[in-house]
Write a protein that holds these residues in place. Structure first.
Motif, mmCIF file in Angstrom:
data_model
loop_
_atom_site.group_PDB
_atom_site.id
_atom_site.type_symbol
_atom_site.label_atom_id
_atom_site.label_comp_id
_atom_site.label_asym_id
_atom_site.label_seq_id
_atom_site.Cartn_x
_atom_site.Cartn_y
_atom_site.Cartn_z
ATOM 1 N N LYS A 697 34.426 33.507 43.501
ATOM 2 C CA LYS A 697 34.195 32.780 44.746
ATOM 3 C C LYS A 697 33.547 31.427 44.501
ATOM 4 O O LYS A 697 33.893 30.431 45.143
ATOM 5 C CB LYS A 697 33.305 33.627 45.676
ATOM 6 N N TYR A 790 41.624 38.770 47.784
ATOM 7 C CA TYR A 790 41.915 38.437 46.397
ATOM 8 C C TYR A 790 43.161 39.189 45.942
ATOM 9 O O TYR A 790 43.273 40.410 46.122
ATOM 10 C CB TYR A 790 40.725 38.805 45.506
ATOM 11 N N CYS A 792 45.272 40.440 42.856
ATOM 12 C CA CYS A 792 44.971 40.785 41.467
ATOM 13 C C CYS A 792 46.175 41.457 40.827
ATOM 14 O O CYS A 792 47.080 41.982 41.507
ATOM 15 C CB CYS A 792 43.759 41.722 41.398
ATOM 16 N N PRO A 810 41.123 37.502 39.673
ATOM 17 C CA PRO A 810 42.376 37.481 40.461
ATOM 18 C C PRO A 810 43.150 36.198 40.184
ATOM 19 O O PRO A 810 42.578 35.157 39.851
ATOM 20 C CB PRO A 810 41.876 37.566 41.899
ATOM 21 N N PHE A 813 44.398 33.946 45.948
ATOM 22 C CA PHE A 813 43.470 34.332 47.008
ATOM 23 C C PHE A 813 43.952 33.770 48.325
ATOM 24 O O PHE A 813 44.793 32.855 48.367
ATOM 25 C CB PHE A 813 42.054 33.816 46.706
#
Length: 1788
Positions: A697, A790, A792, A810, A813
């Motif tokens: 983040k 996210y 992944c 990830p 997003f």
């Protein structure tokens, strides 16, 4: 008609966002109105617009600070906010539209609203109601999207906030209302239809309150016309401003309905009194520092209120003070009663308050204190648990408890209750009681308005609503449960795949089935543990969709089958069937903790279960859920998702809470034979991929910030370029230069650093997720990583990698708007996967419109958002659509379930009902599997491991048994060999060592044994040390402090006994014994002992034997040893001779002693003039003290020094008492111990005598035997020291006893075992430490025993017939033995009787000593209390003495200052006299210099006395005829005179200052004389304590106001700077426009001059205005005029007119700004002056205050004198009555 006040939660984020909005109501904004606009940040709708932060701080009151309508500042605010509701609301909407870019659903304001802004509406009319559609919160939809506003429509609600206080209100006889999430629900009890009222803010509903209209207050209930009003309900919404910070906890109307009281929830707990019709607060204060549960008006006195809450109850009164109306609170004092939380209370008519308590008793409060605590008989509590509500109905008190009971009490008994003893309890019994049901927690009740019936509705905290009949008659109905819902958070929700059925489970241990299409609850079942996971079994497993699977918090999984019981075979007498029922089909326990996830694979063959125990278990569905195995996970499992058909393989996505995501392949189902031999269900060979989420983040935010700054730079660059082009086009080269100058002036702003990379130390929890493709998935996280979805992807499988060290990120997003603190909690999709429904953490629903089957979420810009559940605790735990996507169902942690219809272009059928599956054939006869009720039962894996362990242990035991059997056979064979060896001749026998095959083996075995013992000792060393330390501590705590333990000595023949004192070591007080005190003054105990000793002596003289000397008893105990018969006879003869000799010696000694006494008596005869020294000393003391006859009550009485008592003396006296008591007890203990030793000696002698009697009886014939006396025994109480002696046998016996107690054998066996062990204990103790007999006695007894045994051996040699001599000898021996037998018997009796007599005497003495000890204990208690009192008095005396010393010192300092001031005054007076003498000498010298008859004498005298400024010397003052020398002398003398006058002025000033200082010090000394207030207070200023506190509070308020003024000053300065900048820019613009206007005016004037040939240019351009215009320029303009046509001229004129109008408008605008600037400057200057005045120093402020007070006192004194004169005149007969004296106008 009933009115409702709905107070909604307010959001601090909204409050901060709207602080800068300025409406037509002014700056304070206390009257702001309701908004009907959705925030762009989606935090909820507005209920009330708040004020600025400064106003919030002003209104943050303390407990005793309130604001009233009478205060000036508040009235100004009210005057500025009194606009009409519609006008203010619409105007605020316009401002909000401009600031935020309003939604397309905003209503525009009309002209009627603009006109209403100018009117001030003081009061809301009774016929006015708010428009629901204007106030209600609406869903948020992104702009420019095609999402309809009614995408979801609320259809029904199952549940309500059953644990919210007062959440059940009666609207009319058929309608109740309650809060459910963000909805206020109106429920019709007859039709069970629901109406919904959404909250106005979207942030939840805090509390609801009901108020009866005056017209309906005396009727049987009002009627609601809500159904007839066409959407406008019969309600009023209180438009609150500053009522509380976040939420309301309780509201209540007064009896007349004019006022409303509200109390806030955390964090402010503010109590506010509202005039709700005017929408204005009247009073406000902080109710308490902790949670406040309730606030109510007193129905009999509306000026009194009561609040209760966490650990308190408070009583309030609206009092009119000198500053206005105030709320004064008095906190209830619990006193001796334990502090309790108070939920329910009731105000009595006389002002007392009856409240409940946590333990169930009722507390009656009066004047802020508990008058009495009411309980039931035998001190039983009124309720088993808290009392939640107390009411007064029809003269009876009703209490509602959380134990499910309703009890009725007599009001008169409670009202007149009072305490009867020190406990403060009063026992009363209820008149009637009703138990609603088991497991019911009543929270509140409301009475239904049914004529002739006493029917109530009850709110059950367990989730139900009850209808109760409290008539208590023969026809009383049983309690009826009207509705039943979940209580607490709903953990899981599932929807049927074939019909409109849903199942829910919660931690309240219930599973419920609902038909959400027909809005009907169908069935529910309860278990012993709460449910935590639930899913509907797919159709591949159960085709008719009749099965659900539920996971519970104890790890159990149950499969339940739903069926319609109406399809069963009906038998006669069967009870009525329900619409649906649940049948338990399977029960398994795969886990040991909460089951958190359940999932079937896409083929329906395998079931996977996840749990918090970090395991995932797989089951084979077709084989009756046979276990396949389990895998371990790195964290607690939160969700399981099987792959869909688009995946090539069936895989399981496992989401763990701690950031791990696993992908497991479908497990292989093994054969039954292979599975049977497995020791564990763990699957170790499963290929599992792992993704360990690492926070990204901070990187995303850094990237967003970089892009944002890049765009800002580009935008600024474009703006500069456009600015440069504009300046170049307008001003040419000058514009370029100006642009360059502006660039130089602009300061380069330092670029802020980019956000840093941050990774939280604790992984954020994964909340939910789903597959997006093979090996890819989306996850939503909470905590720091919230705000994004996210995307992944699993890394390739690596068998050797460590998953705990992996950090995966990830690859994509999606930003979720406004989810920074509100992450997605659960996600579901529609059938076509074109709509994604999200359940948020704050209880909101968010809907994203996606492309069909687009799980990559490429388009997530448009969404629909709406708050439905409670925003604080209504997290959505489950969200699901129906099988046909027509309904959406949500379940939240606030125990609410909401059903929505999803928007569709096709009209829904009105009558939709779910179909319950039909029962299977034979389901009623199918056996129910055994349920798992025990939470500690083994799970599947633990049971398998236990089975394998038991199997292994069984095999081991079998091997051990075989080995033991072999060893037993070898032992028996070895014994046979030993027996054979013993039978051989000795020379042929083998030695014992020859049987050892190898001697080293035995040595090795012994060595191993020693080693094992050593190891065991090492292992038990810690335990041994622990127990030794424990024993040491116990001995130190209980035994070492003892000086001597209690010893009980029993008499031998009687039951009498005597016990010693259990003495502890001397106390600390006994150490303070002093010789001086002991010599001068004896204690009471000593005097009592002397009196007692005198009594004893008297008893001795009279022949009484009451005392046994200690030495005699001790000597008897030491020297008393057993003796033989011959020794006794010899000793008797010797004793007789010794007594005769002693008697003769005593007589001779007595004669000699008497002679000596007579000789000494004659020698000591005093002379005739001899005086006794004691008499002389007594006469001196009498002379000293006999003359003082003052009483103790006399004012001049002084306590003599020797009679003064302090704490030290009292402590010394206490020590003397303890020491004397200790010595007495010690003396008695020694006597008792000696008596015990005497008993031991007596028993030893009796044993010897008994043994001798046995020897004698062995010779005598049996007919001559007499009974042998029984030997006395020593009791265990007589030897308490033996209790602490133990050995190995004692410990083994103790171990055996413990084993017996653990085995829980029969009581009889335990009793016999304990008796045997007790005997063994005594034997072991006597064996180790020696018997009670000494070694000598044992030796003698053994010796005599050997002699007695030898006698029969001697007699065995010959048995010939005795001769006559022998017969005679035998006869003599027989007589002697008979005599000795009788003698020994009498001797034993004598010993016993003697010992018992000694014990009786000592016992009698101890009884007397016990009496003295009791008296000494009382005396000790008295002395100790006196010592404590003296210590407390000494503390107070020390404080007072310090205060007196400080005052004395202060007085001395003042006196010294006064003396110094007087000395200085005398010196200054002398100095003044000296200066006056110099002045006189100066005048005398002047007269001498003038001489006589000098014609210039007057002139020179005027010059000498003239007052001039010494700096400036005037020339030419003298007369021309005057002598210049004389004139100069006069000037010199004038200078000297001025010097003298200046010195005199200075000295006088100094004297005045000294006088003032002297007066001040004198007044200070005279104010208080000897601690008394002077009688004359005319020269002082006296304040009461209350006034002084008010002044001190005012000082604090002024300091706060100063700080606020400083802040305002700072803001005004910034505003002023901004206005100056705007003024500078505006002046530039005005100058430019002035130039343009001048050019236009000149052009217009030139055109007019060209048209007018008569020379009118002189009229337009006057010489004084434009003198520089030349004639040639006019001629040029005239020639230009001929070139233009009339149309061109008209166009130019029109342009000129427009420019002139614009110029005029801007001039007016500039004028307004200048006027505003002037006002602001003046205000700023005023504030600065006031701020400066506040800090000019204390001295000036004191002087001003002193002057004002002095003037006031003088004015009062004048009035008093005038009144006295008037009174004196009126007293006289015939006196003239004058009008009352008026003070002068200037003094008023």
């Amino acid at each position: 008609m009933a009115r409702i006040a709905e107070l909604t939660l307010q959001n601090s984020a909204i409050k901060a966002h709207l602080n800068n909005i300025i409406g037509p109501w002014g700056e304070q904004g206390d009257g702001l109105r309701e908004l009907n606009q959705q925030e762009t940040s989606h935090t909820g709708d507005m209920t009330a617009v708040t004020t600025t932060k400064e106003d919030d701080k002003v209104l943050e009151d303390t407990t005793d600070e309130t604001f009233t309508e009478g205060e000036e500042s508040y009235l100004e605010d009210c005057d500025s906010c009194g606009e009409n509701l519609e006008g203010s609301s619409s105007s605020l909407q316009d401002d909000y539209v401009e600031s935020t870019g309003a939604s397309q659903y905003m209503e525009m304001r009309g002209p009627a609203a603009e006109e209403a802004e100018e009117e001030v509406k003081k009061k809301i009319s009774d016929s006015f109601f708010y428009d629901y559609m204007e106030l209600v919160s609406k869903p948020f939809v992104t702009l420019d999207s095609n999402i309809p506003l009614d995408l979801l429509t609320l259809v029904h609600s199952f549940g309500y906030d059953c644990k919210k206080r007062a959440n059940l209100q009666l609207l009319d006889s058929n309608t109740v209302m309650y809060i459910a999430g963000n909805q206020l629900i109106f429920l019709n009890l007859k039709t069970k239809e629901q109406m919904y009222l959404r909250s106005s803010s979207g942030r939840g509903i805090g509390v609801i309150g009901e108020m009866k209209e005056p017209d309906d207050r005396d009727t049987d209930g009002g009627k609601s016309d809500g159904s007839k009003s066409g959407g406008k309900q019969s309600q009023r919404s209180l438009q609150s401003a500053h009522g509380t910070d976040l939420a309301y906890a309780y509201v209540d109307f007064n009896n007349s309905g004019t006022l409303l009281a509200s109390v806030g929830d955390n964090p402010d707990h503010t109590m506010t009194i509202w005039n709700w019709k005017e929408e204005q607060p009247i009073l406000r204060t902080k109710a308490f520092s902790q949670d406040v549960f309730k606030v109510t008006f007193n129905p009999d006195n509306e000026e009194q209120l009561t609040t209760s809450g966490l650990g308190h109850i408070k009583f309030w009164e609206m009092a009119l003070t000198f500053t206005g109306l105030k709320l004064q609170g008095s906190l209830g004092r619990f006193g001796k009663t334990a502090t309790t939380d108070i939920e329910g209370y009731m105000e009595l008519p006389d002002g007392k308050v009856l409240s409940g308590s946590e333990w169930g008793n009722m507390l009656l409060w009066e004047a802020g204190f508990i008058k009495v605590e009411l309980c039931r008989a035998s001190s039983k509590c009124c309720h088993q648990g808290p009392i939640n509500q107390i009411m007064l109905d029809e003269g009876e008190v009703i209490t509602i408890g959380s134990d499910g009971y309703i009890r009725i009490w007599d009001f008169e008994a409670i009202d007149t209750a009072d305490t009867v003893d020190e406990t403060g309890l009063l026992e009363i019994e209820p008149i009637n009681e009703l138990q609603v049901d088991k497991n019911v927690q009543l929270f509140s009740m409301i009475k239904m308005n049914e004529a002739g019936n006493n029917v109530w509705l009850a709110q059950d905290a367990s989730g139900a609503i009850w209808k109760l009949d409290l008539s208590f008659s023969n026809i009383t109905h049983d309690p009826e449960c009207l509705f039943s819902f979940h209580s607490g958070a709903i953990e899981a929700l599932a929807v049927s795949p074939v019909t409109y059925l849903m199942a829910t489970t919660a931690l309240d241990c219930s599973i419920r089935i609902y038909d959400f299409a027909s809005r009907t609850p169908l069935a529910h079942v309860k278990f012993k543990q709460g449910g935590t996971a639930l899913t509907w079994v797919p159709r591949l497993v159960s085709y008719n969709g009749a099965q659900i699977i539920v996971g519970f918090e104890d790890g159990v999984v149950r499969i339940l089958e739903l069926y319609d019981p109406k399809g069963l075979t009906i038998f006669a007498g069967r009870k009525k069937f329900l619409d649906a029922d649940l049948h338990l089909k399977y029960v398994i326990k795969p886990h040991t903790a909460h089951v958190t996830a359940l999932a079937y694979d896409r083929d329906g063959e395998i079931l996977a279960t996840g749990s918090k125990d970090k395991t995932v278990f797989f089951f084979e569905v077709e084989n009756n859920y046979k276990p396949i195995g389990y895998i371990s996970t790195p964290g607690p499992v939160c969700q399981l998702i099987w792959s869909t058909i688009i995946h090539p393989e069936s895989t399981l996505l496992i989401l763990c809470e701690n950031g791990y995501v696993l992908e497991a392949a479908c497990p292989v189902i093994k054969q039954e034979e292979e599975d049977h031999h497995r020791a564990s269900y763990e699957i170790k060979d499963m290929r599992t991929k792992c993704f360990h989420f690492s926070s990204v983040k901070s990187k995303i935010l850094r990237l967003i910030e970089t892009e944002k700054r890049k765009k800002q730079k580009e935008l600024k660059k474009k703006e500069k370029e456009e600015r440069r082009k504009q300046l170049a086009a307008m001003m040419g080269e000058d514009g370029e230069k100006e642009f360059q100058g502006e660039e130089e002036e602009e300061e380069e702003e330092e670029e802020k650093p980019l956000p840093g990379i941050f990774i939280p130390s604790t992984p954020c929890h994964i909340l939910c997720g789903f597959y997006s493709g093979p090996g890819k998935f989306w996850v939503s996280l909470g905590g720091y990583d919230s705000g994004f979805l996210y995307h992944c992807e699993f890394p390739p499988y690596d068998k050797n990698s460590d998953i705990t060290e992996k950090k995966d990120e990830p690859f994509d997003f999606r930003f979720l708007e406004d989810t920074e603190d509100n992450p997605i909690q659960s996600i579901t999709f529609s059938f076509n996967q074109d709509i994604m429904f999200c359940g948020m953490q704050d209880g909101a629903i968010r809907v994203y419109i996606l492309n069909q089957n687009d799980l990559s979420l490429t388009d997530m810009e448009n969404y629909w958002h709406f708050n439905i559940h409670d925003n604080n605790y209504g997290c959505i735990k489950g969200i699901s659509t129906s099988f046909d996507d027509r309904f959406l169902v949500t379940a939240g942690a606030d125990s609410n379930i909401f059903v929505f219809s999803i928007f569709s272009e096709f009209e829904l059928r009105k009558l939709v009902k779910a179909k319950v599956p039909s029962p299977r054939f034979g389901i009623e006869t199918e056996p129910i599997p055994e349920d798992i009720d025990d939470p500690k039962a083994y799970s599947i894996e633990n049971a398998r491991r236990k089975r394998e362990h038991d199997k292994l242990m069984k095999e081991v035991e079998e091997i051990k048994a075989r080995k033991r059997e072999q060893l037993r056979a070898l032992r028996s064979q070895f014994r046979k060999l030993l027996e054979m060896n013993e039978k051989l001749p000795k020379h042929m026998q083998f030695k014992r060592t020859d049987f050892d095959i190898d001697s080293q083996i035995r040595a090795e075995i012994n060595k191993k044994t020693v080693y094992k013992i050593h190891q065991v000792e090492k292992e038990l060393a810690w335990e041994r040390e622990k127990h030794e330390l424990g024993l040491t501590k116990l001995q130190h705590r209980f035994h070492d402090s003892l000086q001597s333990d209690a010893i009980v000595v029993h008499a031998i023949q009687s039951e009498h006994k005597i016990s010693s004192y259990r003495l502890v070591k001397p106390s600390k007080y006994s150490r303070f014994k002093r010789a001086s005190q002991s010599e001068t003054r004896g204690s009471k105990l000593e005097r009592f002992d002397k009196e007692a000793s005198g009594i004893k002596d008297g008893q001795k003289d009279t022949g009484g034997h009451m005392n046994v000397p200690e030495d005699s008893i001790i000597e008897k105990g030491k020297h008393f040893r057993p003796k033989t018969l011959s020794q006794i006879m010899v000793e008797n003869e010797i004793e007789k001779a010794r007594k005769l000799m002693l008697k003769a010696e005593r007589a001779q000694f007595k004669i000699q002693q008497r002679k000596k006494e007579w000789e000494e008596l004659y020698k000591s005869k005093p002379d005739e003039d001899y005086e006794d020294p004691k008499d002389i000393q007594a006469i001196k003391e009498a002379q000293v003290y006999m003359g003082d006859f003052n009483l103790k009550t006399a004012p001049d009485y002084k306590i003599p020094e020797h009679m003064r008592i302090n704490a030290a003396k009292k402590e010394e006296e206490l020590g003397q008492l303890d020491a004397m008591t200790y010595s007495k007890k010690t003396h008695m203990n020694k006597c008792i111990l000696s008596l015990r030793d005497l008993k031991v000696a007596v028993i030893e002698e009796i044993q010897c005598l008994v043994q001798e009697m046995k020897n004698i009886q062995s010779v005598l014939h049996i007919s001559k035997h007499i009974p042998i006396p029984q030997v006395p025994q020593i009791h265990p109480e007589e030897v308490p020291e033996k209790r602490f002696h133990y050995d190995e046998k004692t410990l083994l016996a103790f171990k055996k006893q413990l084993m017996k107690s653990e085995a829980e054998k029969a009581p009889q066996v335990e009793q016999t075992g304990s008796t045997a062990e007790g005997g063994g204990f005594l034997r072991v103790c006597s064996g180790k430490d020696g018997d009670l007999t000494t070694r000598d006695s044992l030796y003698r007894s053994s010796k005599m025993l050997s002699l007695s045994l030898e006698i029969p051996k001697i007699l065995e040699f010959e048995k010939a017939d005795p001769t006559d001599v022998e017969l005679e000898i035998m006869k003599r021996d027989e007589i002697k033995h008979v005599y000795m037998q009788q003698y020994l018997t009498n001797r034993i009796k004598e010993l016993i009787v003697t010992f018992d007599a000694e014990l009786h005497l000592l016992r009698h003495q101890k009884l007397k000593l016990d009496t003295q000890m009791k008296l000494s204990d009382l005396h000790h208690l008295t002395l100790f209390q006196e010592m404590l009192l003296l210590k407390n008095f000494e503390k107070q005396e020390n404080i007072l003495q310090e205060r007196v010393n400080s005052l004395d010192k202060e007085e001395q300092d003042m006196q010294w200052k006064i003396n110094e001031a007087l000395k200085d005054m005398e010196e200054k007076k002398n100095e003044i006299a000296r200066l006056q003498d110099q002045e006189k000498a100066l005048y005398a010298g002047f007269q001498a210099a003038l001489g006589e008859n000098n014609k210039f004498a007057n002139f020179l005298m005027k010059v000498l006395k003239k007052k001039i400024k010494r700096v400036k010397k005037k020339e030419g003052e003298g007369d021309a005829d005057c002598d210049m020398g004389l004139f100069e002398l006069t000037l010199q003398l004038r200078e000297k005179r001025l010097d003298i006058e200046e010195a005199l002025v200075e000295e006088k000033k100094i004297i005045d200052n000294l006088k003032k200082e002297h007066d001040i010090l004198s007044k200070k000394i005279e104010h208080v004389v000897f601690g008394e207030i002077p009688s004359d207070l005319s020269g002082t200023l006296v304040f009461s304590n209350r006034s002084l506190r008010q002044l001190q509070d005012r000082i604090v308020q002024l300091q706060e106001e100063n700080s606020k003024q400083q802040k305002l000053n700072k803001e005004f300065r910034e505003r002023r700077k901004q206005l100056i900048r705007e003024k500078r820019e505006m002046s530039k613009t005005i100058n430019n426009e002035d130039e343009e206007s001048d050019e236009s005016s000149e052009e217009e004037s030139s055109l007019e001059s060209g048209e007018d040939e008569s020379g009118s240019e002189d009229e337009v351009f006057d010489d004084s205005v434009c003198p520089t215009i030349c004639t040639s320029f006019l001629e040029m303009l005239g020639s230009l005029y001929l070139l233009f046509s009339p149309e061109k001229i008209a166009q130019v004129r029109w342009e000129l007119m427009m420019k002139t109008k614009e110029h005029t408008r801007k001039l007016h605008q500039m004028n307004d700004l200048c006027v505003e600037k002037k006002k602001l400057d003046s205000q700023l200057n005023t504030l600065q002056n006031q701020q400066g005045n506040a800090f000019q120093g204390l001295r000036r402020a004191d002087i001003v205050a002193r002057e004002k007070v002095t003037e006031l006192i003088q004015l009062q004194a004048e009035r008093i004198m005038a009144l006295k004169e008037e009174i004196a005149v009126l007293r006289k007969k015939g006196g003239l009555i004058l009008p009352p004296i008026q003070p002068p106008h200037e003094n008023r």
